[in-house]
Design an enzyme around this catalytic site. Structure first.
Site, PDB file in Angstrom:
ATOM      1  N   ALA A 111       0.786  -1.175   0.094  1.00 35.20           N
ATOM      2  CA  ALA A 111      -0.225  -0.170   0.055  1.00 35.20           C
ATOM      3  C   ALA A 111       1.005   1.335  -0.091  1.00 35.20           C
ATOM      4  CB  ALA A 111      -0.946   0.074   1.151  1.00 35.20           C
ATOM      5  N   GLU A 152      11.044  -5.663  -1.957  1.00 34.95           N
ATOM      6  CA  GLU A 152       9.680  -6.382  -1.478  1.00 34.95           C
ATOM      7  C   GLU A 152      10.128  -7.907  -1.011  1.00 34.95           C
ATOM      8  OE1 GLU A 152       6.425  -5.955  -0.252  1.00 34.95           O
ATOM      9  OE2 GLU A 152       6.623  -7.945  -0.043  1.00 34.95           O
ATOM     10  N   SER A 172       2.409  -4.630  -4.859  1.00 34.87           N
ATOM     11  CA  SER A 172       0.998  -4.218  -4.972  1.00 34.87           C
ATOM     12  C   SER A 172      -0.089  -4.799  -4.985  1.00 34.87           C
ATOM     13  CB  SER A 172       1.000  -3.186  -6.218  1.00 34.87           C
ATOM     14  OG  SER A 172       0.045  -2.338  -6.263  1.00 34.87           O
ATOM     15  N   CYS A 210      -6.510  -5.677   1.444  1.00 27.61           N
ATOM     16  CA  CYS A 210      -7.841  -5.683   1.878  1.00 27.61           C
ATOM     17  C   CYS A 210      -8.796  -6.670   1.113  1.00 27.61           C
ATOM     18  CB  CYS A 210      -8.418  -4.290   1.671  1.00 27.61           C
ATOM     19  SG  CYS A 210      -7.378  -3.217   2.611  1.00 27.61           S
ATOM     20  N   ASN A 234      -1.917   4.524   2.092  1.00 22.79           N
ATOM     21  CA  ASN A 234      -1.810   5.239   0.507  1.00 22.79           C
ATOM     22  C   ASN A 234      -1.405   6.586   0.492  1.00 22.79           C
ATOM     23  OD1 ASN A 234      -2.708   3.245  -2.139  1.00 22.79           O
ATOM     24  ND2 ASN A 234      -3.407   2.533  -0.160  1.00 22.79           N
TER      25      ASN A 234
HETATM   26  P1  FAD Z   1       1.561  -3.498   3.570  1.00 23.13           P
HETATM   27  O1  FAD Z   1       0.479  -3.108   2.709  1.00 23.13           O
HETATM   28  O2  FAD Z   1       1.474  -4.619   4.542  1.00 23.13           O
HETATM   29  O3  FAD Z   1       2.982  -3.650   2.722  1.00 23.13           O
HETATM   30  C1  FAD Z   1       4.168  -3.888   3.436  1.00 23.13           C
HETATM   31  C2  FAD Z   1       5.258  -4.847   2.774  1.00 23.13           C
HETATM   32  O4  FAD Z   1       6.308  -4.620   2.975  1.00 23.13           O
HETATM   33  C3  FAD Z   1       4.792  -6.124   2.686  1.00 23.13           C
HETATM   34  O5  FAD Z   1       4.302  -6.684   1.480  1.00 23.13           O
HETATM   35  C4  FAD Z   1       5.846  -6.994   3.022  1.00 23.13           C
HETATM   36  O6  FAD Z   1       6.239  -8.038   2.791  1.00 23.13           O
HETATM   37  C5  FAD Z   1       7.027  -6.040   2.698  1.00 23.13           C
HETATM   38  N1  FAD Z   1       8.184  -5.768   3.972  1.00 23.13           N
HETATM   39  C6  FAD Z   1       8.016  -6.139   5.173  1.00 23.13           C
HETATM   40  N2  FAD Z   1       9.254  -6.012   5.878  1.00 23.13           N
HETATM   41  C7  FAD Z   1      10.294  -5.845   4.725  1.00 23.13           C
HETATM   42  C8  FAD Z   1      11.637  -5.892   4.622  1.00 23.13           C
HETATM   43  N3  FAD Z   1      12.619  -6.127   5.765  1.00 23.13           N
HETATM   44  N4  FAD Z   1      12.183  -5.956   3.475  1.00 23.13           N
HETATM   45  C9  FAD Z   1      11.420  -5.976   2.185  1.00 23.13           C
HETATM   46  N5  FAD Z   1      10.037  -5.904   2.332  1.00 23.13           N
HETATM   47  C10 FAD Z   1       9.353  -5.835   3.541  1.00 23.13           C
HETATM   48  N6  FAD Z   1      -7.376  -1.526   5.732  1.00 23.13           N
HETATM   49  C11 FAD Z   1      -8.614  -0.716   5.381  1.00 23.13           C
HETATM   50  O7  FAD Z   1      -8.403   0.456   5.349  1.00 23.13           O
HETATM   51  N7  FAD Z   1      -9.738  -1.427   4.721  1.00 23.13           N
HETATM   52  C12 FAD Z   1      -9.735  -2.711   4.974  1.00 23.13           C
HETATM   53  O8  FAD Z   1     -10.897  -3.467   4.472  1.00 23.13           O
HETATM   54  C13 FAD Z   1      -8.645  -3.623   5.140  1.00 23.13           C
HETATM   55  N8  FAD Z   1      -8.848  -4.873   5.031  1.00 23.13           N
HETATM   56  C14 FAD Z   1      -7.688  -5.671   5.478  1.00 23.13           C
HETATM   57  C15 FAD Z   1      -7.705  -6.789   5.322  1.00 23.13           C
HETATM   58  C16 FAD Z   1      -6.805  -7.708   5.538  1.00 23.13           C
HETATM   59  C17 FAD Z   1      -6.637  -9.233   5.575  1.00 23.13           C
HETATM   60  C18 FAD Z   1      -5.474  -7.273   6.000  1.00 23.13           C
HETATM   61  C19 FAD Z   1      -4.262  -8.029   6.147  1.00 23.13           C
HETATM   62  C20 FAD Z   1      -5.372  -5.909   6.252  1.00 23.13           C
HETATM   63  C21 FAD Z   1      -6.429  -5.020   5.687  1.00 23.13           C
HETATM   64  N9  FAD Z   1      -6.302  -3.570   6.056  1.00 23.13           N
HETATM   65  C22 FAD Z   1      -7.463  -2.822   5.655  1.00 23.13           C
HETATM   66  C23 FAD Z   1      -5.040  -2.966   6.506  1.00 23.13           C
HETATM   67  C24 FAD Z   1      -4.149  -2.475   5.158  1.00 23.13           C
HETATM   68  O9  FAD Z   1      -4.264  -3.567   4.431  1.00 23.13           O
HETATM   69  C25 FAD Z   1      -3.101  -1.967   5.784  1.00 23.13           C
HETATM   70  O10 FAD Z   1      -3.133  -1.056   6.823  1.00 23.13           O
HETATM   71  C26 FAD Z   1      -2.007  -1.351   4.646  1.00 23.13           C
HETATM   72  O11 FAD Z   1      -1.865  -2.482   3.765  1.00 23.13           O
HETATM   73  C27 FAD Z   1      -0.714  -0.966   5.182  1.00 23.13           C
HETATM   74  O12 FAD Z   1       0.032  -0.508   4.245  1.00 23.13           O
HETATM   75  P2  FAD Z   1       1.626  -0.697   4.203  1.00 23.13           P
HETATM   76  O13 FAD Z   1       2.168  -0.263   3.127  1.00 23.13           O
HETATM   77  O14 FAD Z   1       2.087   0.031   5.725  1.00 23.13           O
HETATM   78  O15 FAD Z   1       2.001  -2.299   4.512  1.00 23.13           O
END
Ligand code: FAD
Length: 545
Positions: free
Chosen positions: A10, A32, A38, A42, A301
Site C-alpha cells: 500500500a 519487497e 502491490s 484488503c 496510500n
Molecule cells: P503493507 O501493505 O502490509 O505492505 C508492507 C510490505 O512490506 C509487505 O508486502 C511486506 O512483505 C514488505 N516488507 C516488510 N518488511 C520488509 C523488509 N524488511 N524488506 C522488504 N520488504 C518488506 N485496511 C483498510 O483500510 N480497509 C480494509 O478493508 C482492510 N482490510 C484488510 C484486510 C486484511 C486481510 C489485511 C491483512 C489488512 C487489511 N487492511 C485494511 C489494512 C491495510 O491493508 C494496511 O493498513 C495497509 O496495507 C498498510 O500498508 P503498508 O504499506 O504500511 O503495509
C-alpha cells in the site's frame, strides 16, 4: 538521485509511483521481501470467500507494469535486513546473496505482521493467519475438506474472515477476548452485528481467550479460558497486527509513545534522509490532536504518496487521520469516524451523544431499511467529534459525509443545512445525516432535551420517574421499555393530566420523531421532560441487544 523503498504494497507502491511523477530522473527501486508487489490485502477475505474469484484480481500493478509505465525497478523476494544510516545504505538479502545498496533517500513501508498467539498448539498444522496472498492461498486450499473453523479475534479482519468461511458453508465460530465484537466501536454498535451474525448461523464466544489449540497431527479442538472447548478443523488467528519496526529501531530512528515510528507531516523520520509511511508510523488524530497508530489502507496510500513526493524533491503534507473505517459483516454494515463516545469520555471532552434511526432512503420507496447513526458532539460549540453508524445500506456514504464534516471542522448546525442529493431510491428529503444534525442542533438550541438509553437506565435506578411510550397500542404491545406507561401522542393533549407533574418524564416513540412532538407539548405544559434519543429502536439496540 537514488530512492530506495522498503515494502511494495500500500504505502511503498504509492510512494514509488508518486516519486516517479515528481522526479523523472530519479532511480527508484522497491525491495519487497514477498513474491508479490502491490497486492490488495484488503481483498484477501473476499478471495477466501469466493467473491473475488481469481488471484490475478488481487494483484493490482505487476512488476512489469512498474517497469514499463513508471520505470520503477521492483525486486521481489528481496528482504531488507539492515539500514546503515551513516553510510546511507541498506543491506538486502535475496535467494543468492546479501548486498549493500546505497540511497539518497530511503522510504520505509514494511507494514505490519500479524500479532502472535503464544499459546500451546498455535504452530500446529491447520492454524492460519490471513495477511498475504500466500496466506490466502494456503487457507483456501485447506478449506476443501474442512467442516468447521474457528476464528480467534472479532475485529475487522476476524469478522471478514469469519464471514468468508461461513459463506463457504463452513460451521464457523468467532472467539473474542473483549466482551463485544468490533471492539473499536462503542459497545451498543456491536450488538446488532452480533445478533445478525448469530442469525446467519455464526457461533460467537465473547469475553473468552483461546488458551490452547489441541490435536494429534493437526487442529482438532480449541480450549477457551472460560473452561469450554470447541471442536474445530481449522483455526484462523486474527488478533491484530504489530508494526514491523525492527529496521527503524536498529537504525536508531525515533519511536513514539504509541509504539509507531515518529514522522513529521512530510513523512520524514528523525533522519532527514529517511521517510516512512503506512502501518509503521504514528499520525496526528485530527480531533484528539494526539498521536495515534491506526493501521488502515487509506492512510497508508496517502502517506506513501506524500513520502514519495517529498523524497523525490516535492512538497506535500499529510495532515492526519480520523480513523474512518467500515466493515461489512454478512449483510450488516458498521462504520465510524472520529472519536467514539468512549474515547471522548477518556479524553475528558465535554460532549453529548444523540442517536437517530432513519431509513437509508425514502420510507415509501421499496427496500427501505433502518440505519442508526450516533453523533458525538462537542457541548456548546456543536463541533462534531465523531460518528458511528450501523445499518444495511447507505452507511458508507453517510459516514463519508460525516468524516468530511469533521475534517472541515463543521458543526451540527452545518449538518442540518447540508445540501445533499435526494431522489427516493437514494436518500430522503431529510437525509440521515441531516436528521442527525437537526437532532443535535435542537439539543444545543435547547429545543430538545435528550437522554440516552444508558442514562435512562442509570436514572431509573435511584429515582421514581415516568417513562412514557407515545406510540400506538399495537406498537406498545409488541414490546416496550420496562415500566413504561402508554399514552399515544395523538391522545396526549387530552390525557396529559394522567402524568404525575412532580416526576421527571422520559418520553419515547419508535425513532424519536413523535416523541419530539410530545416532548415539546409536555415542556410547554411545565413537565420536566426528556426525549429518549434514538427512540425504542435505539433503546433495544443499546440495552437489550
Ligand atoms: P503493507 O501493505 O502490509 O505492505 C508492507 C510490505 O512490506 C509487505 O508486502 C511486506 O512483505 C514488505 N516488507 C516488510 N518488511 C520488509 C523488509 N524488511 N524488506 C522488504 N520488504 C518488506 N485496511 C483498510 O483500510 N480497509 C480494509 O478493508 C482492510 N482490510 C484488510 C484486510 C486484511 C486481510 C489485511 C491483512 C489488512 C487489511 N487492511 C485494511 C489494512 C491495510 O491493508 C494496511 O493498513 C495497509 O496495507 C498498510 O500498508 P503498508 O504499506 O504500511 O503495509
Amino acid at each position: 538521485m537514488r530512492i530506495l523503498i522498503v515494502g511494495g504494497v500500500a504505502a511503498g507502491a504509492s510512494a514509488a509511483v508518486k516519486a516517479r511523477r515528481v522526479n523523472e530522473q530519479a532511480e527508484i527501486i522497491i525491495f519487497e521481501k514477498g513474491p508479490y508487489v502491490s497486492f490488495a490485502n484488503c481483498g484477501l477475505p473476499y478471495y477466501v470467500g469466493g467473491e473475488i474469484k481469481e488471484k490475478k484480481n488481487l494483484l493490482l500493478v505487476s512488476k512489469k507494469l512498474f517497469k514499463d509505465r513508471f520505470n520503477i525497478d521492483v525486486r521481489l523476494n528481496h528482504e531488507v535486513l539492515r539500514i546503515i544510516p551513516e553510510e546511507k545504505a541498506i543491506e538486502v538479502q535475496n535467494a543468492e546473496s546479501i548486498n549493500k545498496e546505497f540511497y539518497d533517500k530511503l522510504i520505509l513501508a514494511p507494514g505490519s505482521k500479524p500479532a502472535d498467539l503464544n499459546i500451546p498448539g498455535s504452530d500446529k498444522p491447520g492454524v492460519f493467519t490471513l495477511f498475504t496472498v500466500d496466506d490466502a492461498d494456503n487457507l483456501k486450499r485447506s478449506l476443501e475438506d474442512v467442516k468447521s473453523a474457528l476464528v480467534v479475534g472479532g475485529g475487522f479482519i476476524g469478522l471478514e474472515t469469519a464471514e468468508a468461511l461461513l459463506s463457504r458453508g463452513i460451521d464457523t465460530t468467532i472467539v473474542e477476548l473483549a466482551p463485544q465484537l468490533a471492539a473499536g466501536f462503542d459497545p451498543e454498535f456491536s450488538i446488532p452485528v452480533e445478533r445478525h451474525l448469530r442469525e446467519k448461523g455464526m457461533h460467537i464466544h465473547l469475553g473468552a481467550a483461546v488458551s490452547a489449540i489441541k490435536g494429534a497431527a493437526r487442529v482438532e479442538k480449541v480450549e477457551l479460558s472460560d473452561g469450554s472447548c470447541v471442536k474445530t478443523d481449522l483455526v484462523v488467528i486474527a488478533i491484530g497486527s504489530k508494526p514491523q519496526l525492527e529496521l527503524a529501531k536498529n537504525a536508531g530512528l525515533e519511536i513514539g509513545e504509541r509504539g509507531g515510528l515518529v514522522v513529521d507531516a512530510s513523512m520524514q523520520t528523525s533522519d532527514a534522509n529517511i521517510y516512512a509511511a503506512g502501518d509503521i508510523v504514528e499520525s496526528l488524530h485530527l480531533v484528539s490532536k494526539q498521536m495515534v497508530r491506526i493501521p488502515l489502507a487509506g492512510s497508508a496510500n496517502k502517506q506513501g504518496r506524500v513520502a514519495g513526493a517529498n523524497a523525490a524533491g516535492g512538497k506535500l503534507l499529510f495532515k492526519g487521520v480520523l480513523g474512518t473505517s467500515i466493515i461489512k459483516a454478512c449483510d450488516i454494515t458498521l462504520a465510524r469516524t472520529g472519536l467514539t463516545e468512549g474515547q471522548a469520555r477518556d479524553l475528558g471532552r465535554q460532549f453529548f451523544v444523540c442517536y437517530s434511526p432513519t431509513f437509508q432512503h425514502a420510507g415509501y420507496y421499496p427496500g427501505a431499511k433502518w440505519m442508526i447513526c450516533k453523533l458525538v458532539v462537542e457541548e456548546y460549540t456543536g463541533h462534531l467529534l465523531g460518528a458511528e453508524i450501523v445499518g444495511w445500506e447507505g452507511v458508507d456514504k453517510r459516514i463519508d459525509v460525516l468524516s468530511t464534516a469533521i475534517y472541515a471542522n463543521l458543526t451540527v448546525f452545518d449538518l442540518e443545512n447540508l445540501d445533499l442529493a435526494y431522489a427516493p431510491p437514494f436518500g430522503a428529503a431529510r437525509d440521515p445525516v441531516i436528521m442527525a444534525g437537526m437532532i443535535a442542533s435542537n439539543v444545543i438550541r435547547q429545543e430538545g432535551r435528550i437522554i440516552t438509553p444508558r442514562q435512562l437506565d442509570e436514572l431509573r435506578q435511584g429515582k421514581d420517574i415516568t417513562i412514557l411510550d407515545c406510540r400506538t397500542q399495537e406498537e406498545y404491545a409488541r414490546g416496550h421499555v420496562e415500566g413504561a406507561i402508554l399514552i399515544p401522542v395523538d391522545e396526549l393533549r387530552k390525557r396529559y393530566q394522567e402524568i404525575d407533574p412532580d416526576k421527571k418524564v422520559v418520553i419515547y416513540c419508535r425513532v424519536g420523531y413523535r416523541a419530539n412532538v410530545g416532548f415539546r407539548f409536555l415542556i410547554q405544559k411545565g413537565f420536566d421532560a426528556y426525549n429518549l434519543t434514538g427512540g425504542y429502536l435505539g433503546y433495544i439496540m443499546s440495552i437489550m441487544g
